[in-house]
Enzyme design. Structure first.
Site, PDB file in Angstrom:
ATOM      1  N   GLU A  78       0.845  -1.205   0.000  1.00 40.31           N
ATOM      2  CA  GLU A  78       0.000   0.000   0.000  1.00 40.31           C
ATOM      3  C   GLU A  78       0.877   1.252   0.000  1.00 40.31           C
ATOM      4  O   GLU A  78       2.069   1.168   0.298  1.00 40.31           O
ATOM      5  CB  GLU A  78      -0.901   0.007   1.250  1.00 40.31           C
ATOM      6  CG  GLU A  78      -2.013  -1.018   1.195  1.00 40.31           C
ATOM      7  CD  GLU A  78      -2.917  -0.970   2.422  1.00 40.31           C
ATOM      8  OE1 GLU A  78      -2.610  -0.231   3.368  1.00 40.31           O
ATOM      9  OE2 GLU A  78      -3.931  -1.689   2.413  1.00 40.31           O
TER      10      GLU A  78
ATOM     11  N   HIS B  91       7.231  18.843   3.288  1.00 46.33           N
ATOM     12  CA  HIS B  91       7.683  18.752   4.675  1.00 46.33           C
ATOM     13  C   HIS B  91       8.499  17.490   4.892  1.00 46.33           C
ATOM     14  O   HIS B  91       8.769  16.734   3.973  1.00 46.33           O
ATOM     15  CB  HIS B  91       6.508  18.817   5.644  1.00 46.33           C
ATOM     16  CG  HIS B  91       5.632  17.609   5.563  1.00 46.33           C
ATOM     17  ND1 HIS B  91       5.907  16.464   6.257  1.00 46.33           N
ATOM     18  CD2 HIS B  91       4.519  17.361   4.862  1.00 46.33           C
ATOM     19  CE1 HIS B  91       4.989  15.564   5.977  1.00 46.33           C
ATOM     20  NE2 HIS B  91       4.142  16.084   5.134  1.00 46.33           N
TER      21      HIS B  91
END
Lengths: 389, 299
Positions: free
Chosen positions: B216, B258
């Site tokens: 995933e 980030h």
């Protein structure tokens, strides 16, 4: 959950970390609270500076105009609901510091650099120090000092930086953050460290330790308000703790209803690969009551321009096929769609559940094809596409 | 052969009298798993489905020293202490089924497990099956369904998605193959045991001829597979499906400027994972249903 910058700074202030003085504006302004002001659009996506949504002004009229133009506009596909007006920090130097969880070391890590105000991905190409922290020991003062030395801070700043890192790490733990990033961390002309930029992501799973927290719900980067149908599904989902349902409209022509998080991703991939244009993403999991599945199915069927419906799920472990499909059946009975419907679902009470669908198909004369585990789940993406031809 | 669990596995259930613990207990007993004891503080001395309940792991072990695995079904807030209690009493295999464990708690319990030489499968694991030998958790549901999907054979199965573990084992079965051991490792950010840990075990298991993987988005665990193959830590064929490619193309994909993006070094997205795996020689299934044929052709 990601916090807005102003929420992050409120949290830091609570822990005694110095942040710039600021005022949050949610409606049009006519004057500025400071002569030298930084105007910052409050959106959740990263890269606001590059997108031109953060600007410094020394002219009040320009700052007022800019603030008012930001409010209600789209920044990085997100509607600006508030703008943070901050007093400009008199900065001598800018640094970078963050804490987050690292999947390589399976530990929290400290990231530190003498360069601040730049995208961290840029920083990584230069001198960015990464220190894994053994959570049984905690972050030790000497480790923080080592990180500051390795990052290349001058001797006279090292105690200040390491002390700040320790304080920030205690906020990271106490508030159960997944990410706590200060960029830039400003060293002021007075020699103080001020968190000029702040980004916090909280660990939703630790919510039970912080019952006093009240942050309004948010969707990162959806780029629009929720539609009425999305809102109705969200409300039904939140009204009952059993199981969960999710629904996002995508604007295509094939209705999509899938079971399970991983299963729904695998199914969406298969549908798009088969050339399908999904009208929506929808997923139910955790053995939801039939009412939730009914509401979700109604929302899917309520979308205009549908040419087909694909209902798909893996072999469930304990989600009952009959109960969840009962919700689908009730919605089908109300809407009576004319377009082709392909179903593939398996698991407990599969025979009963699939029979419910076949029965309603016959009763209403629906164009309906129902499969269990005799065909594989994602292969039925091609089946629905063939039925649409 | 198999990995992790087999006919000699003797299971403790922590949280045995809770709602999910009860469902798991009945399912496991029906399959023939040797569940020898359970723990629920304050209910010591009771029995449930014929299995004795104790107040603590220590008390359970005193009466059943043969216990060599624990299945943890306690609520999220109690998970950390339950796991530490198990490993500090010497249990070497912990299957943590509990979902929604705080990440800080997960990191701490893994550190304790490392100190005591124990292994955690989970959090948010759907369970483990070594067909006809032992089943931890509710994989496959009732016995008849479990037997339809799971049969002994040469393929190891590892899945992040609990809901897709059955289906992944089923596409292997549909290709005419059986499974050596099937493991749901959970999809949390920090995993007690990742793909590579299990690949190293499958490498040593002579019965396992190949491994099928359901991956995933997020984290670096899939990417580490590629690195392990390059280091020859795993030399058998792998077929993998990585879900979530569609999400990258959606208009509301979020740009992360980030540290989360950095730490993954550009490795978090399904496309990047697929690229890294393909370069390392992993067979990539474009759709999930192709996994069975792919691994069949490779072993």
């Amino acid at each position: 959950m990601r916090l807005y910058e102003f929420e992050s700074k409120q949290l830091l202030r609570k822990h005694g970390i110095k942040v710039p003085i600021g005022i949050l504006s949610t409606s049009a302004v006519s004057e500025m609270p400071f002569d030298d002001v930084v105007v910052k659009a409050q959106v959740l996506s990263g890269g606001r500076g590059k997108a031109g949504a953060i600007k410094a002004f020394s002219n009040s009229a320009e700052a007022v105009n800019f603030t008012n133009s930001l409010l209600g506009s789209l920044v990085l596909k997100e509607k600006v609901k508030s703008v943070l007006l901050e007093r400009k920090t008199k900065t001598k130097e800018e640094f970078y510091i963050s804490f987050l969880y690292d999947t390589d070391s399976q530990l929290p890590v400290l990231l530190l650099s003498t360069r601040g105000g730049v995208d961290v991905v840029e920083l990584a190409k230069g001198n960015l120090v990464k220190k894994p922290i053994d959570q049984l020991l905690g972050l030790k003062e000497w480790q923080a000092r080592d990180a500051a030395v390795d990052a290349g801070f001058p001797s006279e700043l090292i105690p200040k930086i390491s002390e700040f890192a320790l304080r920030l790490y205690s906020v990271f733990l106490e508030e159960d953050c997944r990410l706590l990033e200060i960029n830039p961390l400003s060293l002021t002309e007075e020699g103080e460290l001020v968190a000029v930029g702040a980004l916090i992501e909280l660990d939703n799973d630790a919510g039970y330790k912080h019952k006093d927290r009240v942050y309004p719900p948010r969707m990162i980067g959806v780029g629009r308000e929720l539609t009425d149908r999305e809102l109705s599904v969200k409300q039904v989902d939140e009204a009952d703790y059993r199981g969960s349902v999710k629904f996002i409209e995508l604007g295509g022509d094939i209705g999509f209803l899938a079971a399970g998080g991983g299963g729904s991703m695998a199914a969406m991939d298969a549908l798009i690969l088969a050339g399908g244009n999904p009208a929506n993403y929808a997923e139910f999991s955790g053995d939801p009551p039939k009412e939730k599945v009914y509401a979700l199915t109604k929302a899917i069927l309520g979308q205009p321009c549908l040419k087909g419906l694909w209902i798909v799920g893996a072999i469930a472990n304990f989600t009952r096929v009959d109960q969840t499909m009962q919700g689908v059946v009730e919605a089908l009975r109300e809407v009576k769609p004319k377009y082709p419907i392909v179903v593939r679902r398996s698991g407990p009470y599969e025979r009963e559940g699939l029979q419910l669908l076949r029965d309603v198909g016959k009763e209403l004369g629906l164009d309906l094809e129902v499969h269990g585990s005799e065909v594989s789940m994602t292969s039925t993406a091609k089946t629905i596409m063939e039925r649409l031809k | 052969m198999s990995i992790l669990v087999n006919k000699d596995t003797r299971v403790l259930i922590q949280g045995i009298t809770g709602r999910t613990g009860q469902v798991a207990l009945r399912t496991m007993l029906e399959y023939g798993t040797k569940v020898v004891a359970g723990v629920t503080p304050g209910k010591g001395g009771q029995t449930t489905e014929g299995v004795p309940v104790y107040n603590s792991v220590h008390e359970a072990l005193k009466n059943h020293p043969e216990i060599n695995c624990t299945a943890v079904y306690v609520p999220p807030a109690a998970a950390k202490e339950a796991v530490i209690e198990a490993v500090s009493n010497g249990i070497k295999l912990v299957n943590l089924i509990t979902e929604g464990v705080a990440i800080q708690d997960t990191v701490q319990m893994i550190r304790y497990a490392n100190i005591y030489g124990a292994r955690i499968i989970g959090p948010s694991s759907i369970g483990i099956v070594s067909p006809k030998q032992c089943k931890i958790g509710v994989l496959g549901g009732i016995k008849d369904d479990t037997d339809k999907i799971y049969t002994p054979g040469p393929i190891g199965v590892i899945s992040k998605s609990g809901g897709m573990t059955n289906e992944t084992a089923w596409v292997v079965r549909s290709a005419g193959l059986g499974q050596s051991t099937v493991i749901g490792i959970g999809g949390d950010v920090i995993l007690g045991t990742d793909f590579v840990d299990l690949l190293r075990m499958f490498e040593k298991d002579p019965e396992t001829k190949g491994v099928v993987i359901f991956g995933e988005p997020g984290g670096t665990y899939e990417d580490k597979i590629a690195e392990a193959i390059k280091k020859k830590e795993f030399t058998k064929p792998i077929a993998a499906f990585i879900a979530g490619v569609f999400a990258e193309k959606l208009p509301h994909g979020t740009q992360f400027g980030h540290a989360g993006a950095l730490i993954e070094n550009g490795r978090g997205s399904p496309t990047e994972k697929i690229k890294a795996l393909r370069e390392a020689g992993v067979l990539i299934a474009e759709t999930h249903d192709k996994l069975g044929e792919l691994i069949k052709g490779a072993i």
